[in-house]
Enzyme design. Sequence first.
Site, PDB file in Angstrom:
ATOM      1  N   ARG A 123      36.302  -4.784 -12.553  1.00  0.00           N
ATOM      2  CA  ARG A 123      35.164  -4.530 -11.665  1.00  0.00           C
ATOM      3  C   ARG A 123      35.096  -5.609 -10.576  1.00  0.00           C
ATOM      4  O   ARG A 123      34.830  -5.327  -9.408  1.00  0.00           O
ATOM      5  CB  ARG A 123      33.890  -4.540 -12.508  1.00  0.00           C
ATOM      6  CG  ARG A 123      32.808  -3.646 -12.017  1.00  0.00           C
ATOM      7  CD  ARG A 123      31.672  -3.537 -13.009  1.00  0.00           C
ATOM      8  NE  ARG A 123      31.845  -2.457 -13.954  1.00  0.00           N
ATOM      9  CZ  ARG A 123      31.685  -1.166 -13.698  1.00  0.00           C
ATOM     10  NH1 ARG A 123      31.359  -0.781 -12.481  1.00  0.00           N
ATOM     11  NH2 ARG A 123      31.854  -0.260 -14.622  1.00  0.00           N
TER      12      ARG A 123
ATOM     13  N   MET B 228      28.656   6.004  -6.976  1.00  0.00           N
ATOM     14  CA  MET B 228      28.444   6.080  -8.416  1.00  0.00           C
ATOM     15  C   MET B 228      29.205   4.990  -9.177  1.00  0.00           C
ATOM     16  O   MET B 228      29.759   5.236 -10.248  1.00  0.00           O
ATOM     17  CB  MET B 228      28.842   7.473  -8.917  1.00  0.00           C
ATOM     18  CG  MET B 228      28.081   8.609  -8.248  1.00  0.00           C
ATOM     19  SD  MET B 228      26.272   8.464  -8.331  1.00  0.00           S
ATOM     20  CE  MET B 228      26.004   9.031  -9.999  1.00  0.00           C
ATOM     21  N   ARG B 229      29.216   3.782  -8.639  1.00  0.00           N
ATOM     22  CA  ARG B 229      29.827   2.646  -9.335  1.00  0.00           C
ATOM     23  C   ARG B 229      28.767   1.586  -9.550  1.00  0.00           C
ATOM     24  O   ARG B 229      27.973   1.296  -8.644  1.00  0.00           O
ATOM     25  CB  ARG B 229      30.928   2.003  -8.480  1.00  0.00           C
ATOM     26  CG  ARG B 229      32.149   2.829  -8.289  1.00  0.00           C
ATOM     27  CD  ARG B 229      33.098   2.794  -9.452  1.00  0.00           C
ATOM     28  NE  ARG B 229      33.571   1.460  -9.792  1.00  0.00           N
ATOM     29  CZ  ARG B 229      34.221   1.179 -10.914  1.00  0.00           C
ATOM     30  NH1 ARG B 229      34.436   2.124 -11.809  1.00  0.00           N
ATOM     31  NH2 ARG B 229      34.639  -0.054 -11.166  1.00  0.00           N
ATOM     32  N   ILE B 230      28.764   1.003 -10.740  1.00  0.00           N
ATOM     33  CA  ILE B 230      27.898  -0.151 -10.969  1.00  0.00           C
ATOM     34  C   ILE B 230      28.514  -1.343 -10.256  1.00  0.00           C
ATOM     35  O   ILE B 230      29.724  -1.581 -10.354  1.00  0.00           O
ATOM     36  CB  ILE B 230      27.749  -0.416 -12.485  1.00  0.00           C
ATOM     37  CG1 ILE B 230      26.949   0.729 -13.107  1.00  0.00           C
ATOM     38  CG2 ILE B 230      27.085  -1.767 -12.734  1.00  0.00           C
ATOM     39  CD1 ILE B 230      26.806   0.652 -14.604  1.00  0.00           C
ATOM     40  N   LEU B 231      27.687  -2.066  -9.510  1.00  0.00           N
ATOM     41  CA  LEU B 231      28.191  -3.190  -8.695  1.00  0.00           C
ATOM     42  C   LEU B 231      27.946  -4.509  -9.414  1.00  0.00           C
ATOM     43  O   LEU B 231      26.940  -4.680 -10.112  1.00  0.00           O
ATOM     44  CB  LEU B 231      27.481  -3.189  -7.338  1.00  0.00           C
ATOM     45  CG  LEU B 231      27.817  -1.965  -6.465  1.00  0.00           C
ATOM     46  CD1 LEU B 231      26.794  -1.799  -5.353  1.00  0.00           C
ATOM     47  CD2 LEU B 231      29.233  -2.089  -5.898  1.00  0.00           C
TER      48      LEU B 231
ATOM     49  N   HIS C  23      17.971   6.785  -5.388  1.00  0.00           N
ATOM     50  CA  HIS C  23      18.118   7.154  -6.797  1.00  0.00           C
ATOM     51  C   HIS C  23      17.279   8.407  -7.051  1.00  0.00           C
ATOM     52  O   HIS C  23      16.128   8.479  -6.608  1.00  0.00           O
ATOM     53  CB  HIS C  23      17.639   5.998  -7.686  1.00  0.00           C
ATOM     54  CG  HIS C  23      17.794   6.296  -9.145  1.00  0.00           C
ATOM     55  ND1 HIS C  23      19.020   6.258  -9.777  1.00  0.00           N
ATOM     56  CD2 HIS C  23      16.896   6.673 -10.082  1.00  0.00           C
ATOM     57  CE1 HIS C  23      18.856   6.590 -11.054  1.00  0.00           C
ATOM     58  NE2 HIS C  23      17.584   6.845 -11.263  1.00  0.00           N
TER      59      HIS C  23
ATOM     60  N   GLU D 275      20.046  -5.985 -10.933  1.00  0.00           N
ATOM     61  CA  GLU D 275      19.658  -5.106 -12.029  1.00  0.00           C
ATOM     62  C   GLU D 275      19.692  -3.645 -11.571  1.00  0.00           C
ATOM     63  O   GLU D 275      19.033  -3.289 -10.573  1.00  0.00           O
ATOM     64  CB  GLU D 275      18.247  -5.468 -12.525  1.00  0.00           C
ATOM     65  CG  GLU D 275      17.955  -4.888 -13.889  1.00  0.00           C
ATOM     66  CD  GLU D 275      16.570  -5.267 -14.411  1.00  0.00           C
ATOM     67  OE1 GLU D 275      16.165  -4.697 -15.424  1.00  0.00           O
ATOM     68  OE2 GLU D 275      15.897  -6.128 -13.783  1.00  0.00           O
TER      69      GLU D 275
HETATM   70  C1  GAR Z   1      22.041  12.181  -4.844  1.00  0.00           C
HETATM   71  O1  GAR Z   1      21.158  13.034  -5.519  1.00  0.00           O
HETATM   72  C2  GAR Z   1      21.692  10.736  -5.114  1.00  0.00           C
HETATM   73  O2  GAR Z   1      20.320  10.511  -5.265  1.00  0.00           O
HETATM   74  C3  GAR Z   1      22.405  10.498  -6.426  1.00  0.00           C
HETATM   75  O3  GAR Z   1      23.614  11.196  -6.316  1.00  0.00           O
HETATM   76  C4  GAR Z   1      23.458  12.293  -5.418  1.00  0.00           C
HETATM   77  C5  GAR Z   1      24.511  12.164  -4.365  1.00  0.00           C
HETATM   78  O4  GAR Z   1      24.524  13.303  -3.549  1.00  0.00           O
HETATM   79  N1  GAR Z   1      22.612   9.093  -6.644  1.00  0.00           N
HETATM   80  C6  GAR Z   1      22.665   8.547  -7.844  1.00  0.00           C
HETATM   81  O5  GAR Z   1      22.545   9.173  -8.880  1.00  0.00           O
HETATM   82  C7  GAR Z   1      22.883   7.054  -7.838  1.00  0.00           C
HETATM   83  N2  GAR Z   1      22.679   6.508  -9.119  1.00  0.00           N
HETATM   84  P1  GAR Z   1      25.231  13.248  -2.139  1.00  0.00           P
HETATM   85  O6  GAR Z   1      26.644  12.712  -2.354  1.00  0.00           O
HETATM   86  O7  GAR Z   1      25.278  14.689  -1.708  1.00  0.00           O
HETATM   87  O8  GAR Z   1      24.429  12.382  -1.236  1.00  0.00           O
END
Ligand code: GAR
Length: 206
Positions: A62, A87-90, A106, A140
């Site tokens: 990571r 969608m990666r934890i930083l 979120h 966090e």
């Molecule tokens: C969105 O709903 C966003 O809120 C979520 O992923 C989707 C991405 O859609 N983000 C997370 O879950 C972050 N933890 P998109 O690629 O069409 O913007």
Amino acid sequence: MKNIVILISGRGSNMQAIVEATPPGARIAAVISNRPDAAGLAWAAARGIATVALDHKAYPSREAFDAALAEAVDGFTPDLVVLAGFMRILTAGFTRRYEGRMLNIHPSLLPAFTGLHTHARAIEAGCKVAGCTVHFVTAELDHGPIVAQGVVPVHDADTPDTLAARVLQVEHQLYPAAVRWFVEGSLVIEDGRVRHRGVAALPAAL
Ligand code: GAR
């Protein structure tokens, strides 16, 4: 001119909403994805935006991935880093580097339902409203100072997919508005909370 770098992992519909509503005084300097096949990368490239694919699987840890990501991001001298379905934890090192200038969206009303499967969990819990939260990113996960939230009803017949679609429509209004406020210098973090300076009313649908 303020440089915005957007990080994505997939579809990129929030990224598209932000690109299409880029505020005066800002430019989308780059879109970067940790997944080379992210649909959003092709969309951005087709519009002449600089794109970078940085496959996290090619890095041993990571920390190594985040170091490469920081180098790529810094190459575009960002004033603002926008996580849009990234969608990666930083690592803490990465979040510290962009403290106060990195936003995330979120798909829940934080502090409820951090992490994944937010819509299924909201339905399971019997929530009558759900929504999305734009917040500054801290070490966090899903916990930084909240900039704005959008609320939708949860219907009895909802599935995670129908609820996600309803929330996503609100995300597409909320996130560009939050980016605009940042660019305008309207967001001030005081005692871990965001104060809005001179911000006009939220978009009507919220
Ligand atoms: C969105 O709903 C966003 O809120 C979520 O992923 C989707 C991405 O859609 N983000 C997370 O879950 C972050 N933890 P998109 O690629 O069409 O913007």
